[in-house]
Design a protein around this motif. Sequence first.
Motif, PDB file in Angstrom:
ATOM      1  N   UNK A  19       8.129  32.984 -40.577  1.00 39.93           N
ATOM      2  CA  UNK A  19       6.885  33.631 -40.173  1.00 39.93           C
ATOM      3  C   UNK A  19       7.050  34.465 -38.892  1.00 39.93           C
ATOM      4  N   UNK A  20       8.262  34.478 -38.332  1.00 42.38           N
ATOM      5  CA  UNK A  20       8.526  35.246 -37.123  1.00 42.38           C
ATOM      6  C   UNK A  20       8.176  34.524 -35.837  1.00 42.38           C
ATOM      7  N   UNK A  21       7.810  33.245 -35.932  1.00 44.13           N
ATOM      8  CA  UNK A  21       7.474  32.466 -34.738  1.00 44.13           C
ATOM      9  C   UNK A  21       8.751  32.014 -34.036  1.00 44.13           C
ATOM     10  N   UNK A  22       8.793  32.153 -32.712  1.00 46.48           N
ATOM     11  CA  UNK A  22       9.958  31.704 -31.941  1.00 46.48           C
ATOM     12  C   UNK A  22       9.968  30.180 -31.905  1.00 46.48           C
ATOM     13  N   UNK A  23      11.074  29.595 -32.368  1.00 50.85           N
ATOM     14  CA  UNK A  23      11.246  28.143 -32.392  1.00 50.85           C
ATOM     15  C   UNK A  23      12.039  27.678 -31.179  1.00 50.85           C
ATOM     16  N   UNK A  24      13.034  28.483 -30.793  1.00 49.39           N
ATOM     17  CA  UNK A  24      13.903  28.106 -29.676  1.00 49.39           C
ATOM     18  C   UNK A  24      14.536  29.372 -29.123  1.00 49.39           C
ATOM     19  N   UNK A  25      14.895  29.327 -27.851  1.00 49.44           N
ATOM     20  CA  UNK A  25      15.542  30.458 -27.211  1.00 49.44           C
ATOM     21  C   UNK A  25      16.346  29.966 -26.022  1.00 49.44           C
ATOM     22  N   UNK A  26      17.466  30.636 -25.773  1.00 50.68           N
ATOM     23  CA  UNK A  26      18.279  30.285 -24.609  1.00 50.68           C
ATOM     24  C   UNK A  26      17.780  30.988 -23.354  1.00 50.68           C
ATOM     25  N   UNK A  27      16.777  31.832 -23.482  1.00 51.41           N
ATOM     26  CA  UNK A  27      16.344  32.657 -22.345  1.00 51.41           C
ATOM     27  C   UNK A  27      15.883  31.852 -21.141  1.00 51.41           C
ATOM     28  N   UNK A  28      15.348  30.652 -21.367  1.00 53.44           N
ATOM     29  CA  UNK A  28      14.846  29.861 -20.236  1.00 53.44           C
ATOM     30  C   UNK A  28      15.876  28.908 -19.654  1.00 53.44           C
ATOM     31  N   UNK A  29      17.056  28.814 -20.275  1.00 50.40           N
ATOM     32  CA  UNK A  29      18.058  27.879 -19.746  1.00 50.40           C
ATOM     33  C   UNK A  29      19.471  28.457 -19.705  1.00 50.40           C
ATOM     34  N   UNK A  30      19.629  29.709 -20.079  1.00 48.37           N
ATOM     35  CA  UNK A  30      20.939  30.348 -20.037  1.00 48.37           C
ATOM     36  C   UNK A  30      21.699  30.143 -21.333  1.00 48.37           C
ATOM     37  N   UNK A  31      22.866  30.794 -21.450  1.00 40.91           N
ATOM     38  CA  UNK A  31      23.623  30.755 -22.695  1.00 40.91           C
ATOM     39  C   UNK A  31      23.981  29.334 -23.136  1.00 40.91           C
ATOM     40  N   UNK A  32      24.094  29.163 -24.451  1.00 40.98           N
ATOM     41  CA  UNK A  32      24.529  27.897 -25.027  1.00 40.98           C
ATOM     42  C   UNK A  32      26.009  28.025 -25.380  1.00 40.98           C
ATOM     43  N   UNK A  33      26.788  27.035 -24.979  1.00 40.52           N
ATOM     44  CA  UNK A  33      28.216  27.017 -25.291  1.00 40.52           C
ATOM     45  C   UNK A  33      28.479  25.991 -26.383  1.00 40.52           C
ATOM     46  N   UNK A  34      29.360  26.357 -27.319  1.00 43.71           N
ATOM     47  CA  UNK A  34      29.744  25.434 -28.388  1.00 43.71           C
ATOM     48  C   UNK A  34      31.215  25.669 -28.716  1.00 43.71           C
ATOM     49  N   UNK A  35      31.802  24.741 -29.467  1.00 44.11           N
ATOM     50  CA  UNK A  35      33.206  24.832 -29.855  1.00 44.11           C
ATOM     51  C   UNK A  35      33.279  25.292 -31.307  1.00 44.11           C
ATOM     52  N   UNK A  36      33.770  26.522 -31.518  1.00 43.93           N
ATOM     53  CA  UNK A  36      33.834  27.110 -32.859  1.00 43.93           C
ATOM     54  C   UNK A  36      34.754  26.287 -33.767  1.00 43.93           C
ATOM     55  N   UNK A  37      34.320  26.091 -34.987  1.00 47.88           N
ATOM     56  CA  UNK A  37      35.127  25.382 -35.981  1.00 47.88           C
ATOM     57  C   UNK A  37      34.964  23.877 -35.967  1.00 47.88           C
ATOM     58  N   UNK A  38      34.042  23.350 -35.162  1.00 50.63           N
ATOM     59  CA  UNK A  38      33.871  21.902 -35.043  1.00 50.63           C
ATOM     60  C   UNK A  38      32.463  21.449 -35.430  1.00 50.63           C
ATOM     61  N   UNK A  39      31.736  22.281 -36.144  1.00 48.14           N
ATOM     62  CA  UNK A  39      30.398  21.938 -36.637  1.00 48.14           C
ATOM     63  C   UNK A  39      29.445  21.531 -35.516  1.00 48.14           C
ATOM     64  N   UNK A  40      29.590  22.190 -34.356  1.00 45.37           N
ATOM     65  CA  UNK A  40      28.657  21.960 -33.247  1.00 45.37           C
ATOM     66  C   UNK A  40      27.334  22.661 -33.489  1.00 45.37           C
ATOM     67  N   UNK A  41      27.351  23.718 -34.318  1.00 43.64           N
ATOM     68  CA  UNK A  41      26.145  24.463 -34.649  1.00 43.64           C
ATOM     69  C   UNK A  41      26.047  24.528 -36.173  1.00 43.64           C
ATOM     70  N   UNK A  42      24.908  25.008 -36.678  1.00 46.74           N
ATOM     71  CA  UNK A  42      24.723  25.036 -38.134  1.00 46.74           C
ATOM     72  C   UNK A  42      25.768  25.945 -38.792  1.00 46.74           C
ATOM     73  N   UNK A  43      26.200  25.603 -40.009  1.00 45.92           N
ATOM     74  CA  UNK A  43      27.290  26.325 -40.675  1.00 45.92           C
ATOM     75  C   UNK A  43      27.051  27.828 -40.831  1.00 45.92           C
ATOM     76  N   UNK A  44      25.840  28.238 -41.181  1.00 46.27           N
ATOM     77  CA  UNK A  44      25.577  29.656 -41.399  1.00 46.27           C
ATOM     78  C   UNK A  44      25.739  30.482 -40.146  1.00 46.27           C
ATOM     79  N   UNK A  45      25.357  29.943 -38.997  1.00 45.10           N
ATOM     80  CA  UNK A  45      25.512  30.671 -37.737  1.00 45.10           C
ATOM     81  C   UNK A  45      26.972  30.686 -37.314  1.00 45.10           C
TER      82      UNK A  45
END
Length: 161
Positions: A19-45
Amino acid sequence: MQVAANKVVSIDYTLTNAQGEVIDSSSDRGPMAYLQGHQNIIPGLESALEGKVVGDSLKVTIAPEEAYGERDDSLRQAVPRKMFEDADNVTVGMQFQTMSEQGGTQIVTVTGVDAEHVTVDANHPLAGETLTFDVTVVEVRDASDEEQAHGHVHGPEGHAH
Protein backbone atom coordinates in the motif's frame (compact mmCIF):
# COMPACT_ATOMS: atom_id res chain seq x y z
CA MET A 1 34.51 -3.61 -3.77
CA GLN A 2 31.39 -5.54 -4.76
CA VAL A 3 28.74 -6.99 -2.49
CA ALA A 4 29.62 -10.69 -2.28
CA ALA A 5 29.69 -13.57 0.19
CA ASN A 6 31.54 -12.80 3.43
CA LYS A 7 31.51 -9.03 2.85
CA VAL A 8 30.05 -6.71 5.48
CA VAL A 9 27.58 -4.49 3.68
CA SER A 10 26.09 -1.30 5.11
CA ILE A 11 22.85 -0.09 3.55
CA ASP A 12 20.48 2.80 3.94
CA TYR A 13 16.94 1.60 3.29
CA THR A 14 13.27 2.39 3.43
CA LEU A 15 10.83 -0.51 3.54
CA THR A 16 7.25 -0.08 2.33
CA ASN A 17 4.33 -2.47 2.04
CA ALA A 18 2.11 -3.01 -1.03
CA GLN A 19 0.00 0.00 0.00
CA GLY A 20 3.08 2.26 0.00
CA GLU A 21 3.12 2.68 3.79
CA VAL A 22 6.59 2.98 5.35
CA ILE A 23 7.16 -0.01 7.65
CA ASP A 24 10.80 0.59 8.54
CA SER A 25 13.65 2.90 7.63
CA SER A 26 17.30 3.31 8.55
CA SER A 27 16.97 7.09 8.36
CA ASP A 28 16.48 7.52 12.12
CA ARG A 29 19.32 5.23 13.21
CA GLY A 30 21.88 5.21 10.39
CA PRO A 31 22.90 2.47 7.97
CA MET A 32 22.26 -1.19 8.75
CA ALA A 33 25.23 -3.54 8.44
CA TYR A 34 24.86 -7.24 7.63
CA LEU A 35 27.06 -10.13 6.48
CA GLN A 36 26.30 -11.07 2.86
CA GLY A 37 25.70 -14.76 2.21
CA HIS A 38 24.78 -15.63 5.81
CA GLN A 39 20.99 -15.12 5.73
CA ASN A 40 21.19 -12.06 7.99
CA ILE A 41 18.54 -10.39 5.81
CA ILE A 42 15.63 -11.74 3.77
CA PRO A 43 16.69 -13.82 0.73
CA GLY A 44 15.14 -11.56 -1.93
CA LEU A 45 17.01 -8.48 -0.71
CA GLU A 46 20.28 -10.36 -0.28
CA SER A 47 20.02 -11.63 -3.88
CA ALA A 48 19.20 -8.17 -5.22
CA LEU A 49 22.28 -6.65 -3.54
CA GLU A 50 24.74 -9.28 -4.83
CA GLY A 51 27.34 -7.62 -7.08
CA LYS A 52 26.38 -4.04 -6.20
CA VAL A 53 29.00 -1.45 -5.19
CA VAL A 54 29.11 1.58 -2.88
CA GLY A 55 26.81 4.29 -4.16
CA ASP A 56 24.47 1.92 -6.01
CA SER A 57 20.80 2.56 -5.33
CA LEU A 58 17.98 0.20 -6.19
CA LYS A 59 14.29 -0.28 -5.63
CA VAL A 60 13.32 -3.93 -5.32
CA THR A 61 9.91 -5.49 -4.73
CA ILE A 62 10.04 -8.85 -2.97
CA ALA A 63 7.28 -11.45 -2.93
CA PRO A 64 6.42 -13.16 0.40
CA GLU A 65 8.23 -16.41 -0.47
CA GLU A 66 11.52 -14.44 -0.79
CA ALA A 67 10.74 -12.29 2.27
CA TYR A 68 9.08 -13.59 5.47
CA GLY A 69 7.09 -16.39 3.83
CA GLU A 70 3.37 -16.87 3.40
CA ARG A 71 1.07 -16.73 6.42
CA ASP A 72 0.56 -20.13 8.05
CA ASP A 73 -2.79 -20.35 9.83
CA SER A 74 -1.56 -23.34 11.85
CA LEU A 75 0.71 -20.89 13.72
CA ARG A 76 -2.35 -19.22 15.28
CA GLN A 77 -3.78 -20.70 18.45
CA ALA A 78 -6.11 -19.88 21.31
CA VAL A 79 -4.42 -20.19 24.69
CA PRO A 80 -6.34 -20.25 28.00
CA ARG A 81 -6.15 -16.81 29.65
CA LYS A 82 -4.93 -18.43 32.88
CA MET A 83 -1.63 -19.20 31.08
CA PHE A 84 -0.78 -15.49 31.29
CA GLU A 85 0.48 -14.11 34.60
CA ASP A 86 -1.19 -10.73 34.10
CA ALA A 87 -4.13 -11.84 31.92
CA ASP A 88 -6.25 -8.78 32.68
CA ASN A 89 -3.65 -6.53 31.04
CA VAL A 90 -3.06 -8.62 27.89
CA THR A 91 -4.18 -6.66 24.82
CA VAL A 92 -4.20 -7.16 21.05
CA GLY A 93 -0.82 -6.27 19.55
CA MET A 94 1.30 -7.31 22.54
CA GLN A 95 4.21 -9.60 21.76
CA PHE A 96 5.67 -12.36 23.90
CA GLN A 97 8.68 -14.63 23.58
CA THR A 98 7.83 -18.32 23.88
CA MET A 99 9.49 -21.67 23.36
CA SER A 100 8.79 -23.36 20.01
CA GLU A 101 8.13 -27.08 19.70
CA GLN A 102 11.68 -27.40 18.30
CA GLY A 103 13.10 -25.94 21.52
CA GLY A 104 14.05 -22.51 20.15
CA THR A 105 12.49 -19.19 21.03
CA GLN A 106 9.82 -17.53 18.93
CA ILE A 107 7.89 -14.30 19.13
CA VAL A 108 4.09 -14.50 19.19
CA THR A 109 1.70 -11.59 18.73
CA VAL A 110 -1.64 -11.36 20.51
CA THR A 111 -4.37 -11.13 17.84
CA GLY A 112 -7.46 -11.61 19.99
CA VAL A 113 -8.63 -11.60 23.62
CA ASP A 114 -11.94 -12.86 25.02
CA ALA A 115 -13.20 -14.00 28.43
CA GLU A 116 -11.65 -17.47 28.17
CA HIS A 117 -8.78 -17.29 25.67
CA VAL A 118 -5.94 -15.23 24.27
CA THR A 119 -5.32 -15.87 20.57
CA VAL A 120 -1.66 -15.70 19.58
CA ASP A 121 -0.01 -15.78 16.17
CA ALA A 122 3.56 -17.04 15.67
CA ASN A 123 3.75 -15.85 12.04
CA HIS A 124 6.26 -13.08 11.43
CA PRO A 125 4.28 -9.81 11.41
CA LEU A 126 5.28 -9.30 7.75
CA ALA A 127 4.45 -12.86 6.61
CA GLY A 128 2.33 -12.83 3.48
CA GLU A 129 3.36 -9.26 2.61
CA THR A 130 4.92 -8.11 -0.65
CA LEU A 131 7.67 -5.71 0.40
CA THR A 132 9.48 -2.93 -1.45
CA PHE A 133 12.93 -1.77 -0.42
CA ASP A 134 14.54 1.48 -1.56
CA VAL A 135 18.19 0.73 -0.83
CA THR A 136 21.53 2.51 -1.20
CA VAL A 137 24.81 0.69 -0.61
CA VAL A 138 26.82 2.84 1.81
CA GLU A 139 29.86 0.64 2.55
CA VAL A 140 31.30 -2.75 1.60
CA ARG A 141 34.22 -4.21 3.53
CA ASP A 142 35.86 -7.55 4.18
CA ALA A 143 34.43 -9.39 7.15
CA SER A 144 36.79 -10.30 9.97
CA ASP A 145 37.55 -13.98 10.60
CA GLU A 146 35.44 -13.75 13.75
CA GLU A 147 32.46 -12.24 11.90
CA GLN A 148 32.67 -14.99 9.26
CA ALA A 149 32.89 -17.70 11.92
CA HIS A 150 29.93 -16.29 13.86
CA GLY A 151 27.89 -15.55 10.72
CA HIS A 152 27.02 -11.95 11.60
CA VAL A 153 28.48 -8.45 11.92
CA HIS A 154 30.18 -7.39 15.13
CA GLY A 155 30.48 -3.85 16.40
CA PRO A 156 28.17 -0.89 16.75
CA GLU A 157 27.03 -0.84 13.11
CA GLY A 158 25.71 -4.42 13.17
CA HIS A 159 22.01 -5.03 13.73
CA ALA A 160 20.30 -8.39 14.12
CA HIS A 161 17.69 -8.71 11.35
